[in-house]
Design a protein around this motif. Structure first.
Motif, PDB file in Angstrom:
ATOM      1  N   LYS A  35      -7.112  -2.742  -9.277  1.00 26.33           N
ATOM      2  CA  LYS A  35      -6.393  -3.898  -9.838  1.00 26.33           C
ATOM      3  C   LYS A  35      -4.926  -3.883  -9.419  1.00 26.33           C
ATOM      4  CE  LYS A  35      -9.332  -4.613 -13.924  1.00 26.33           C
ATOM      5  NZ  LYS A  35      -9.407  -4.533 -15.410  1.00 26.33           N
ATOM      6  N   ARG A  36      -4.309  -2.694  -9.411  1.00 23.05           N
ATOM      7  CA  ARG A  36      -2.901  -2.585  -9.010  1.00 23.05           C
ATOM      8  C   ARG A  36      -2.698  -3.013  -7.558  1.00 23.05           C
ATOM      9  NH1 ARG A  36      -1.673   3.376  -9.950  1.00 23.05           N
ATOM     10  NH2 ARG A  36       0.194   2.892  -8.717  1.00 23.05           N
ATOM     11  N   ILE A  37      -3.599  -2.546  -6.697  1.00 22.57           N
ATOM     12  CA  ILE A  37      -3.488  -2.898  -5.282  1.00 22.57           C
ATOM     13  C   ILE A  37      -3.685  -4.405  -5.096  1.00 22.57           C
ATOM     14  CG2 ILE A  37      -4.466  -2.567  -2.982  1.00 22.57           C
ATOM     15  CD1 ILE A  37      -5.374   0.244  -3.931  1.00 22.57           C
ATOM     16  N   LYS A  38      -4.700  -4.931  -5.760  1.00 20.56           N
ATOM     17  CA  LYS A  38      -5.013  -6.354  -5.635  1.00 20.56           C
ATOM     18  C   LYS A  38      -3.854  -7.213  -6.142  1.00 20.56           C
ATOM     19  CE  LYS A  38      -9.027  -9.345  -6.257  1.00 20.56           C
ATOM     20  NZ  LYS A  38     -10.457  -9.368  -6.632  1.00 20.56           N
ATOM     21  N   PHE A  39      -3.290  -6.808  -7.282  1.00 25.33           N
ATOM     22  CA  PHE A  39      -2.173  -7.551  -7.863  1.00 25.33           C
ATOM     23  C   PHE A  39      -0.951  -7.480  -6.948  1.00 25.33           C
ATOM     24  CE2 PHE A  39       0.328  -9.476 -11.124  1.00 25.33           C
ATOM     25  CZ  PHE A  39       1.572  -8.868 -11.071  1.00 25.33           C
ATOM     26  N   GLY A  40      -0.687  -6.301  -6.402  1.00 23.35           N
ATOM     27  CA  GLY A  40       0.466  -6.139  -5.518  1.00 23.35           C
ATOM     28  C   GLY A  40       0.375  -7.011  -4.285  1.00 23.35           C
ATOM     29  N   ILE A  41      -0.825  -7.078  -3.693  1.00 19.38           N
ATOM     30  CA  ILE A  41      -1.017  -7.913  -2.503  1.00 19.38           C
ATOM     31  C   ILE A  41      -0.874  -9.392  -2.860  1.00 19.38           C
ATOM     32  CG2 ILE A  41      -2.736  -8.670  -0.801  1.00 19.38           C
ATOM     33  CD1 ILE A  41      -3.735  -5.766  -0.724  1.00 19.38           C
ATOM     34  N   ARG A  42      -1.448  -9.787  -4.007  1.00 17.33           N
ATOM     35  CA  ARG A  42      -1.333 -11.183  -4.424  1.00 17.33           C
ATOM     36  C   ARG A  42       0.117 -11.577  -4.654  1.00 17.33           C
ATOM     37  NH1 ARG A  42      -3.408 -11.256  -9.429  1.00 17.33           N
ATOM     38  NH2 ARG A  42      -5.562 -11.190  -8.704  1.00 17.33           N
ATOM     39  N   GLU A  43       0.898 -10.653  -5.240  1.00 13.63           N
ATOM     40  CA  GLU A  43       2.301 -10.931  -5.514  1.00 13.63           C
ATOM     41  C   GLU A  43       3.114 -11.118  -4.230  1.00 13.63           C
ATOM     42  OE1 GLU A  43       2.701 -11.832  -8.956  1.00 13.63           O
ATOM     43  OE2 GLU A  43       4.539 -10.669  -8.717  1.00 13.63           O
ATOM     44  N   ILE A  44       2.776 -10.343  -3.204  1.00 10.99           N
ATOM     45  CA  ILE A  44       3.552 -10.376  -1.955  1.00 10.99           C
ATOM     46  C   ILE A  44       3.111 -11.502  -1.026  1.00 10.99           C
ATOM     47  CG2 ILE A  44       4.057  -9.117   0.184  1.00 10.99           C
ATOM     48  CD1 ILE A  44       5.638  -8.060  -2.105  1.00 10.99           C
ATOM     49  N   VAL A  45       1.787 -11.654  -0.815  1.00 11.98           N
ATOM     50  CA  VAL A  45       1.330 -12.619   0.194  1.00 11.98           C
ATOM     51  C   VAL A  45       0.729 -13.885  -0.404  1.00 11.98           C
ATOM     52  CG1 VAL A  45       0.928 -10.771   1.850  1.00 11.98           C
ATOM     53  CG2 VAL A  45      -0.976 -11.578   0.472  1.00 11.98           C
ATOM     54  N   GLY A  46       0.430 -13.870  -1.714  1.00 12.99           N
ATOM     55  CA  GLY A  46      -0.025 -15.089  -2.364  1.00 12.99           C
ATOM     56  C   GLY A  46      -1.508 -15.368  -2.309  1.00 12.99           C
ATOM     57  N   ILE A  47      -2.309 -14.430  -1.834  1.00 17.26           N
ATOM     58  CA  ILE A  47      -3.756 -14.614  -1.821  1.00 17.26           C
ATOM     59  C   ILE A  47      -4.441 -13.348  -2.319  1.00 17.26           C
ATOM     60  CG2 ILE A  47      -3.727 -16.268   0.092  1.00 17.26           C
ATOM     61  CD1 ILE A  47      -4.659 -14.027   1.918  1.00 17.26           C
ATOM     62  N   ASP A  48      -5.689 -13.511  -2.744  1.00 16.52           N
ATOM     63  CA  ASP A  48      -6.475 -12.378  -3.227  1.00 16.52           C
ATOM     64  C   ASP A  48      -7.129 -11.645  -2.061  1.00 16.52           C
ATOM     65  OD1 ASP A  48      -7.455 -14.105  -6.196  1.00 16.52           O
ATOM     66  OD2 ASP A  48      -6.057 -12.417  -6.013  1.00 16.52           O
ATOM     67  N   ALA A  49      -7.299 -10.357  -2.228  1.00 15.65           N
ATOM     68  CA  ALA A  49      -8.006  -9.546  -1.244  1.00 15.65           C
ATOM     69  C   ALA A  49      -9.048  -8.709  -1.961  1.00 15.65           C
ATOM     70  CB  ALA A  49      -7.034  -8.635  -0.506  1.00 15.65           C
ATOM     71  N   THR A  50     -10.132  -8.400  -1.260  1.00 11.68           N
ATOM     72  CA  THR A  50     -11.122  -7.454  -1.770  1.00 11.68           C
ATOM     73  C   THR A  50     -10.658  -6.053  -1.402  1.00 11.68           C
ATOM     74  OG1 THR A  50     -12.910  -9.055  -1.479  1.00 11.68           O
ATOM     75  CG2 THR A  50     -13.536  -6.734  -1.681  1.00 11.68           C
ATOM     76  N   ILE A  51     -10.644  -5.165  -2.366  1.00 13.61           N
ATOM     77  CA  ILE A  51     -10.145  -3.806  -2.131  1.00 13.61           C
ATOM     78  C   ILE A  51     -11.313  -2.822  -2.130  1.00 13.61           C
ATOM     79  CG2 ILE A  51      -8.519  -2.034  -2.868  1.00 13.61           C
ATOM     80  CD1 ILE A  51      -7.244  -4.766  -2.167  1.00 13.61           C
ATOM     81  N   LEU A  87       0.816  -1.211   0.000  1.00 14.05           N
ATOM     82  CA  LEU A  87       0.000   0.000   0.000  1.00 14.05           C
ATOM     83  C   LEU A  87       0.853   1.266   0.000  1.00 14.05           C
ATOM     84  CD1 LEU A  87      -2.758  -1.065   2.579  1.00 14.05           C
ATOM     85  CD2 LEU A  87      -2.795  -1.274   0.085  1.00 14.05           C
ATOM     86  N   LEU A  88       1.932   1.247   0.756  1.00 12.79           N
ATOM     87  CA  LEU A  88       2.757   2.449   0.861  1.00 12.79           C
ATOM     88  C   LEU A  88       3.572   2.714  -0.397  1.00 12.79           C
ATOM     89  CD1 LEU A  88       4.036   2.243   4.558  1.00 12.79           C
ATOM     90  CD2 LEU A  88       2.046   3.446   3.652  1.00 12.79           C
ATOM     91  N   SER A  89       3.582   1.754  -1.312  1.00 13.72           N
ATOM     92  CA  SER A  89       4.320   1.950  -2.574  1.00 13.72           C
ATOM     93  C   SER A  89       3.446   2.590  -3.656  1.00 13.72           C
ATOM     94  CB  SER A  89       4.841   0.601  -3.078  1.00 13.72           C
ATOM     95  OG  SER A  89       3.774  -0.235  -3.505  1.00 13.72           O
ATOM     96  N   ILE A  90       2.167   2.807  -3.343  1.00 17.01           N
ATOM     97  CA  ILE A  90       1.221   3.338  -4.329  1.00 17.01           C
ATOM     98  C   ILE A  90       0.903   4.799  -4.001  1.00 17.01           C
ATOM     99  CG2 ILE A  90      -1.097   3.080  -5.313  1.00 17.01           C
ATOM    100  CD1 ILE A  90      -0.849   0.058  -4.673  1.00 17.01           C
ATOM    101  N   ASP A  91       1.284   5.696  -4.890  1.00 18.34           N
ATOM    102  CA  ASP A  91       1.196   7.130  -4.618  1.00 18.34           C
ATOM    103  C   ASP A  91      -0.232   7.635  -4.454  1.00 18.34           C
ATOM    104  OD1 ASP A  91       3.965   7.841  -6.865  1.00 18.34           O
ATOM    105  OD2 ASP A  91       3.942   7.380  -4.725  1.00 18.34           O
ATOM    106  N   GLU A  92      -1.179   6.996  -5.146  1.00 20.83           N
ATOM    107  CA  GLU A  92      -2.554   7.527  -5.154  1.00 20.83           C
ATOM    108  C   GLU A  92      -3.302   7.288  -3.850  1.00 20.83           C
ATOM    109  OE1 GLU A  92      -1.741   6.287  -9.486  1.00 20.83           O
ATOM    110  OE2 GLU A  92      -1.166   5.674  -7.459  1.00 20.83           O
TER     111      GLU A  92
END
Length: 435
Positions: A394-410, A348-353
């Motif tokens: 989509k960016r947030i969801k993809f970033g979380i999936r890449e790091i922790v390996g599961i999907d999250a609802t954003i 989350l902290l890597s996303i400027d928006e």
């Protein structure tokens, strides 16, 4: 500025002091604290077995559970008549961890806090506004006495009523703000909303922040709001160990210097409990070297960090702990996957928006775990573009999936929609046991 000569000692001198004090603490713990003696006897260990600093690894660990099992005074090594102060943790579940202070403990506590304040740029010419809650929590009174010891004017404003806090800051000429990073951000945001120009309309020059980790993005946002006119440093403390004063950042912002003549630090593997080589990342374990009331040996802080023994650019030779990477006990098990909230925060902290405020909710539906992450936009204008919001999600969801390996609802919210906290921010809601 350096407050004490112990901060600049050669490594050999620091370690000689540590060993002398470690031996004394082990002997006191064995002879005067029954739960310690039981642990040491189970480990077939006696005080005379501690001959070098490396021998600290032979000692059994102490955890928060030991405090609770011996509530309230079972870990004390002194008579109640020698106690000058009692504090307790701010935990919300179970028995609190109770700590006491003799007159010497109070002096040591005050000394270590004065050191970290000086590390952060404070001087006797400052006026400090303390926005921690006064009470059983160690933060407010710990900073209060340490700063007062330096000759600094104190505004004990405690928490709450942010507009009045801002009035005090402006009218009393506050130059040091003591608060959690979350509340410091909230104060700055309200200052802007009220139409003030922070860097122009206030005298603030230092933020001594503690109680929770100060992320790089939080520091960046604070610097932006204050236009670089304020030096924000973080410090580390824990009620069980003494309160604030264990370590703090100097003006170089290169890690938090540990007051090593008072605290012996180790890094262990939280799974194997083995001591890790120098420079490794793992769980921080602290032994209190000067505390009379509770001669705490090998306390598992559960905080994940690493230690840097190189001499700092500021001139201090004391070991520095890197910013906390998470905790070994705040892990969430979601669909069989180990998830640390700090991993999600990193994304989350890597996303400027989106801003630094967020909330993670874990729920269960039809025996399936679900993770909902709520975030705030930094700009209201983004709400006008559905396509941009969709891409951001989509960016947030993809970033979380890449790091922790599961999907999250954003769930993306308007700026300042999430709750602000005056104390430690509560960012994780695990509702699975309530369903």
């Amino acid at each position: 500025m350096i407050w004490a000569k112990e901060e600049m000692m050669p490594r050999a001198e620091i370690e000689a002091i540590q060993l002398e004090r470690l031996k004394k603490q082990v002997e006191i713990a064995y002879n005067k604290v029954k739960p310690y003696r039981v642990k040491m006897e189970e480990a077939k260990l006696r005080p005379e077995d501690i001959k070098s600093l490396k021998d600290v690894s032979k000692l059994p660990f102490v955890t928060k559970e030991d405090f609770r099992a011996n509530y309230p005074f079972g870990l004390f090594a002194v008579d109640r008549s020698d106690i000058r102060r009692l504090h307790a943790s701010s935990g919300t579940t179970g028995k609190p961890t109770v700590v006491g202070y003799t007159e010497n403990d109070m002096k040591s506590w005050t000394e270590t806090v004065s050191r970290i304040a000086v590390m952060g740029g404070a001087s006797s010419k400052d006026t400090a506004q303390i926005c921690f809650g006064y009470g059983m929590f160690t933060g407010a009174l710990g900073l209060h006495y340490g700063l007062e010891n330096m000759g600094i004017d104190i505004i004990p404003s405690s928490v709450g009523n942010t507009k009045k806090q801002i009035m005090f800051m402006q009218d009393f000429g506050t130059t040091i703000l003591v608060a959690t990073p979350s509340y410091a951000l909230h104060i700055a945001e309200v200052i802007k909303q009220e139409g003030f120009v922070p860097a122009k309309d206030f005298k603030l020059r230092i933020g001594l922040l503690g109680g929770e980790a100060l992320s790089d993005k939080m520091r960046y946002e604070l610097n932006e709001l204050w236009e670089g006119s304020v030096l924000f440093t973080q410090n580390y403390g824990m009620s069980e160990l003494n309160g604030p004063g264990i370590s703090g950042e100097c003006e170089e912002i290169a890690g938090m210097h540990i007051n090593e003549d008072h605290f012996l630090a180790e890094i262990i593997d939280p799974n194997t409990l083995e001591v890790l080589p120098e420079g490794s990342e793992g769980e921080l374990v602290i032994t209190c070297l000067t505390k009379e009331t509770i001669p705490l040996l090998r306390y598992r802080t559960r905080d994940i960090t690493s230690l840097n023994y190189e001499k700092c650019r500021c001139g201090r030779t004391t070991v520095r702990m890197e910013p906390l990477k998470g905790r070994s006990d705040d892990m969430l098990l979601i669909r069989g996957v180990n998830v640390f909230p700090s991993q999600i925060e990193e994304v989350l902290l890597s996303i400027d928006e989106i801003g630094s405020n967020y909330e993670i909710e874990v729920n269960r539906d039809k025996h399936m775990d679900n993770m909902l992450v709520r975030v705030e936009l930094t700009d209201y204008d983004l709400l006008d573009s559905f396509s941009l919001l969709e891409q951001l999600e989509k960016r947030i969801k993809f970033g979380i999936r890449e790091i922790v390996g599961i999907d999250a609802t954003i769930k993306i919210l308007a700026p300042r929609s999430l709750k602000r906290f005056e104390g430690k921010a509560k960012r994780v809601l695990d509702l699975r046991d309530k369903n």
